[in-house]
Design an enzyme around this catalytic site. Structure first.
Site, PDB file in Angstrom:
ATOM      1  N   PHE A 147      40.170 -61.209 -65.967  1.00 30.87           N
ATOM      2  CA  PHE A 147      41.686 -61.032 -65.310  1.00 30.87           C
ATOM      3  C   PHE A 147      41.701 -61.870 -64.045  1.00 30.87           C
ATOM      4  O   PHE A 147      42.562 -62.100 -63.439  1.00 30.87           O
ATOM      5  CB  PHE A 147      41.593 -59.634 -64.972  1.00 30.87           C
ATOM      6  N   LYS A 171      41.953 -66.288 -75.867  1.00 34.60           N
ATOM      7  CA  LYS A 171      41.990 -64.521 -75.705  1.00 34.60           C
ATOM      8  C   LYS A 171      42.023 -64.180 -74.307  1.00 34.60           C
ATOM      9  O   LYS A 171      40.616 -63.958 -73.815  1.00 34.60           O
ATOM     10  CB  LYS A 171      40.972 -63.918 -76.419  1.00 34.60           C
ATOM     11  N   GLU A 174      43.753 -58.875 -71.052  1.00 35.77           N
ATOM     12  CA  GLU A 174      44.921 -58.088 -71.292  1.00 35.77           C
ATOM     13  C   GLU A 174      45.536 -57.478 -70.075  1.00 35.77           C
ATOM     14  O   GLU A 174      46.777 -57.082 -69.738  1.00 35.77           O
ATOM     15  CB  GLU A 174      44.753 -57.016 -72.364  1.00 35.77           C
ATOM     16  N   ARG A 175      44.925 -57.783 -68.847  1.00 38.85           N
ATOM     17  CA  ARG A 175      45.317 -57.174 -67.597  1.00 38.85           C
ATOM     18  C   ARG A 175      46.405 -58.099 -66.771  1.00 38.85           C
ATOM     19  O   ARG A 175      47.188 -57.540 -66.028  1.00 38.85           O
ATOM     20  CB  ARG A 175      44.396 -56.723 -66.714  1.00 38.85           C
ATOM     21  N   SER A 224      32.677 -59.857 -67.495  1.00 41.12           N
ATOM     22  CA  SER A 224      31.379 -59.128 -66.817  1.00 41.12           C
ATOM     23  C   SER A 224      29.978 -59.222 -67.553  1.00 41.12           C
ATOM     24  O   SER A 224      30.096 -59.656 -68.939  1.00 41.12           O
ATOM     25  CB  SER A 224      31.719 -57.612 -66.681  1.00 41.12           C
ATOM     26  N   CYS A 279      34.414 -64.009 -58.749  1.00 45.27           N
ATOM     27  CA  CYS A 279      32.814 -64.430 -59.112  1.00 45.27           C
ATOM     28  C   CYS A 279      31.941 -65.111 -58.137  1.00 45.27           C
ATOM     29  O   CYS A 279      30.684 -64.887 -58.161  1.00 45.27           O
ATOM     30  CB  CYS A 279      32.676 -64.679 -60.584  1.00 45.27           C
ATOM     31  N   GLU A 381      27.282 -55.237 -59.151  1.00 42.25           N
ATOM     32  CA  GLU A 381      28.494 -55.946 -58.485  1.00 42.25           C
ATOM     33  C   GLU A 381      29.640 -54.868 -58.410  1.00 42.25           C
ATOM     34  O   GLU A 381      29.903 -53.759 -58.919  1.00 42.25           O
ATOM     35  CB  GLU A 381      28.979 -56.804 -59.632  1.00 42.25           C
TER      36      GLU A 381
HETATM   37  P1  NAD Z   1      35.465 -57.836 -68.559  1.00 38.58           P
HETATM   38  O1  NAD Z   1      34.093 -58.481 -69.035  1.00 38.58           O
HETATM   39  O2  NAD Z   1      36.072 -56.607 -68.260  1.00 38.58           O
HETATM   40  O3  NAD Z   1      36.749 -58.865 -69.518  1.00 38.58           O
HETATM   41  C1  NAD Z   1      36.519 -60.207 -69.874  1.00 38.58           C
HETATM   42  C2  NAD Z   1      37.140 -60.369 -71.223  1.00 38.58           C
HETATM   43  O4  NAD Z   1      36.511 -59.698 -72.066  1.00 38.58           O
HETATM   44  C3  NAD Z   1      38.541 -59.929 -71.410  1.00 38.58           C
HETATM   45  O5  NAD Z   1      39.274 -61.148 -71.963  1.00 38.58           O
HETATM   46  C4  NAD Z   1      38.417 -58.761 -71.993  1.00 38.58           C
HETATM   47  O6  NAD Z   1      39.513 -58.534 -72.826  1.00 38.58           O
HETATM   48  C5  NAD Z   1      37.379 -58.754 -72.915  1.00 38.58           C
HETATM   49  N1  NAD Z   1      36.619 -57.465 -73.256  1.00 38.58           N
HETATM   50  C6  NAD Z   1      36.902 -56.440 -72.395  1.00 38.58           C
HETATM   51  N2  NAD Z   1      36.070 -55.375 -72.999  1.00 38.58           N
HETATM   52  C7  NAD Z   1      35.343 -55.925 -73.959  1.00 38.58           C
HETATM   53  C8  NAD Z   1      34.439 -55.473 -74.955  1.00 38.58           C
HETATM   54  N3  NAD Z   1      34.076 -54.036 -74.731  1.00 38.58           N
HETATM   55  N4  NAD Z   1      34.075 -56.211 -75.992  1.00 38.58           N
HETATM   56  C9  NAD Z   1      34.650 -57.394 -75.966  1.00 38.58           C
HETATM   57  N5  NAD Z   1      35.368 -58.008 -75.125  1.00 38.58           N
HETATM   58  C10 NAD Z   1      35.724 -57.198 -74.124  1.00 38.58           C
HETATM   59  O7  NAD Z   1      35.680 -58.750 -67.054  1.00 38.58           O
HETATM   60  P2  NAD Z   1      36.808 -58.678 -66.165  1.00 38.58           P
HETATM   61  O8  NAD Z   1      36.743 -57.462 -65.480  1.00 38.58           O
HETATM   62  O9  NAD Z   1      38.355 -59.420 -66.686  1.00 38.58           O
HETATM   63  O10 NAD Z   1      36.579 -59.983 -64.799  1.00 38.58           O
HETATM   64  C11 NAD Z   1      35.909 -59.609 -63.974  1.00 38.58           C
HETATM   65  C12 NAD Z   1      34.325 -59.947 -64.336  1.00 38.58           C
HETATM   66  O11 NAD Z   1      34.065 -61.366 -64.633  1.00 38.58           O
HETATM   67  C13 NAD Z   1      33.481 -59.824 -62.967  1.00 38.58           C
HETATM   68  O12 NAD Z   1      32.061 -59.327 -63.556  1.00 38.58           O
HETATM   69  C14 NAD Z   1      33.316 -61.206 -62.466  1.00 38.58           C
HETATM   70  O13 NAD Z   1      32.175 -61.468 -61.798  1.00 38.58           O
HETATM   71  C15 NAD Z   1      33.324 -61.789 -63.964  1.00 38.58           C
HETATM   72  N6  NAD Z   1      33.416 -63.298 -63.460  1.00 38.58           N
HETATM   73  C16 NAD Z   1      32.530 -64.338 -63.718  1.00 38.58           C
HETATM   74  C17 NAD Z   1      32.500 -65.531 -63.694  1.00 38.58           C
HETATM   75  C18 NAD Z   1      31.530 -66.631 -63.737  1.00 38.58           C
HETATM   76  O14 NAD Z   1      31.986 -67.853 -63.828  1.00 38.58           O
HETATM   77  N7  NAD Z   1      30.404 -66.036 -63.765  1.00 38.58           N
HETATM   78  C19 NAD Z   1      34.040 -66.018 -63.284  1.00 38.58           C
HETATM   79  C20 NAD Z   1      35.170 -65.082 -63.112  1.00 38.58           C
HETATM   80  C21 NAD Z   1      34.886 -63.824 -63.295  1.00 38.58           C
END
Ligand code: NAD
Length: 497
Positions: A147, A171, A174-175, A224, A279, A381
């Site tokens: 998101f 994909k 969804e937020r 994450s 991140c 985090e």
């Molecule tokens: P998230 O892991 O909740 O969601 C990321 C994606 O995974 C979304 O598209 C979501 O729909 C999908 N998803 C959610 N639950 C899932 C499940 N159980 N199984 C499979 N897919 C699922 O992350 P977020 O809250 O949207 O984003 C924040 C996180 O992303 C933080 O941890 C941040 O540090 C990380 N991030 C990392 C980087 C990097 O380059 N390392 C960059 C940006 C964000």
């Protein structure tokens, strides 16, 4: 209620499942997004299979022209895109423009695809033998994005994948799903064939369908760490190429000789900008020596009190709300955990409300001192406007702290001492290092990627690494005999003499 649908040329059936999209500034639900399933993915894949061969056969210069027109269209639409992004994410409009701009920089790089796709060629590698290599697209690439950068991260992925000749299924989170859809619309307007870039919304069900789909050979994930790890493992089970980037806990090391006014200014932006939902944020500061810690704290406190929290379209706000009420509660719970662990809550942002916007998901800026490596609130985090001070007694400890942390995304050192900076950059066990640069996100023609639990897989995002991820390299060894026959022994492994 505004409905957000998938972006695909074939009609999508009415969604049986939907997800609410908040306006984090007001605390109201502003839209609903359709959640897709495996059948929808099948239909998108069929479309992608239909359009991709012609796209990959289109010469790279023509593909570059589409990328260039797309870049111009995104630039022309910068303000509405940033406002839409800001209204769903909560980051300020100028920060949302930065989100779009950093993605556009990868599109600019992708405009040079004819140059970067050029292969290697060795004439005369053996008698009458030439060897060359070429990079060919994989077919259909998929991207699953978080998101917190709903414009930049999709563009990192589809910019490189599509310029290299692939079709792409995105994909997004969804937020905040509207901006990815808008980008895909602009891509078609730029001349891309319909179906080359499709946006399918969804949650775990859609992600699992992508992982299991036999016609999708490569997946790029950012989100994450637990989910990154899951996708990396599951992807391997299905023999996919996977790069999966996870969470972070970036440290900013402050040496005794650093310019503290500059450090405080940098830290305020890097720790609290975008409400800490980056991140590459700097949520941990490591002053070296007690004296540095005290001097830094003295300057940090008034700077933090001076931060202005506002609705996301407040032009004077330093940062806006966090993304959902659940996330606000989680951040505040981490502050409570830190308190219970014995850390000192110097500035407490829990329970913050913004006058006139009492239902918004705001978290006040928080400063926590006396944090130690054994604390859970340090190890995990938080992803909110919370800065933790971990005091290091010397340079060695300052190198060790980020090196031993489970995450290894980014790190920064603030110093005037070139030798210390050089030592730090070479020894620290973290993927991206800033020297007097608080948020060291590499430019588009380098590559982005963290280490340890911040990045699973061995190929980074964008730049030449991005190109490598979205293509496969073919190696050709050719000989054009002169017709005089070849008397060499065909039963011996060929050598070049
Ligand atoms: P998230 O892991 O909740 O969601 C990321 C994606 O995974 C979304 O598209 C979501 O729909 C999908 N998803 C959610 N639950 C899932 C499940 N159980 N199984 C499979 N897919 C699922 O992350 P977020 O809250 O949207 O984003 C924040 C996180 O992303 C933080 O941890 C941040 O540090 C990380 N991030 C990392 C980087 C990097 O380059 N390392 C960059 C940006 C964000």
């Amino acid at each position: 209620m505004r409905q957000i649908d998938h972006f695909m040329p074939t009609a999508s059936p009415a969604a049986t499942r939907k997800h609410q999209v908040w306006n984090p500034s007001t605390g109201e639900v502003q839209a609903e997004v359709a959640l897709g399933d495996a059948a929808l993915l099948d239909s998108a894949v069929a479309t992608a299979q239909r359009v991709q061969p012609e796209w990959s056969a289109t010469n790279p210069q023509k593909r570059a022209r589409v990328m260039f027109r797309f870049k111009e269209l995104v630039e022309a639409n910068m303000r509405p895109l940033a406002e839409l992004l800001s209204s769903e994410h909560g980051k300020t409009v100028p920060d949302a423009k930065g989100d779009v701009q950093r993605g556009l920089e990868v599109i600019e790089y992708a405009c040079g695809i004819p140059q970067v796709l050029k292969g290697e060629y060795t004439p005369g590698a053996g008698p009458g033998i030439d060897v060359y290599s070429m990079r060919q697209p994989l077919g259909i690439g998929a991207g699953i994005t978080p998101f917190n950068f709903p414009a930049m991260i999709p563009m990192w992925m589809f910019g490189m994948a599509i310029a290299a000749g692939n079709a792409f299924i995105l994909k997004p989170s969804e937020r905040d799903p509207s901006v990815p859809v808008r980008l895909a619309e602009l891509f078609v307007e730029a001349g891309a064939p319909e179906g080359l870039l499709q946006v399918l919304h969804g949650d775990k069900a859609m992600v699992d369908a992508i992982i299991e789909h036999p016609a999708i050979p490569a997946i790029s994930f950012v989100g994450s760490s637990d989910i990154a790890h899951y996708i990396y493992h599951r992807g391997a089970e299905f023999s996919k190429r996977v790069q999966a980037f996870g969470g972070a806990k970036n440290h900013g090391v402050v040496m005794p000789d650093a310019d503290l006014d500059q450090v405080v200014n940098d830290l305020a932006g890097a720790a609290y900008g975008s409400a800490g939902e980056r991140c590459m944020a700097l949520p941990v500061v490591v002053p070296v020596g007690e004296d540095t810690a005290e001097r830094l704290k003295e300057k940090l406190i008034p700077a933090i009190h001076g931060l202005r929290i506002g609705v996301s379209n407040d032009p004077d706000a330093h940062y806006g709300p966090v993304v959902t009420p659940e996330h606000k509660a989680r951040i505040e719970q981490w502050v409570t955990t830190a308190e219970e662990e014995g850390a000192e809550i110097v500035i407490d942002g829990r329970g913050f409300t913004l006058q006139g916007h009492e239902n918004g998901f705001f978290v006040g800026p928080t400063l926590i001192d006396r944090v130690t490596p054994d604390m859970k609130s340090y190890q995990e985090e938080i992803f909110g406007p919370v800065l933790q001070i971990v005091r290091a007694k010397d340079f060695e400890e300052a190198v060790r702290l980020p090196s031993e942390h489970q995450y290894g995304n980014g790190v920064a050192i603030f110093t005037r001492n070139g030798h210390a900076a050089r030592e730090f950059a070479s020894r620290v066990n973290v993927g991206m290092v800033g020297v007097n640069v608080p948020i060291p996100v590499p430019v588009a023609y380098h590559s982005f990627g963290g280490w340890k639990r911040s990045g699973f897989g061995d190929i980074d995002q964008y730049g030449t690494e991005g190109l490598a991820f979205w293509t496969k390299r073919k190696k050709v060894t050719q000989r054009w005999p002169d017709g005089g026959g070849d008397s060499s022994n065909a039963f011996v492994i060929p050598t070049m003499g």
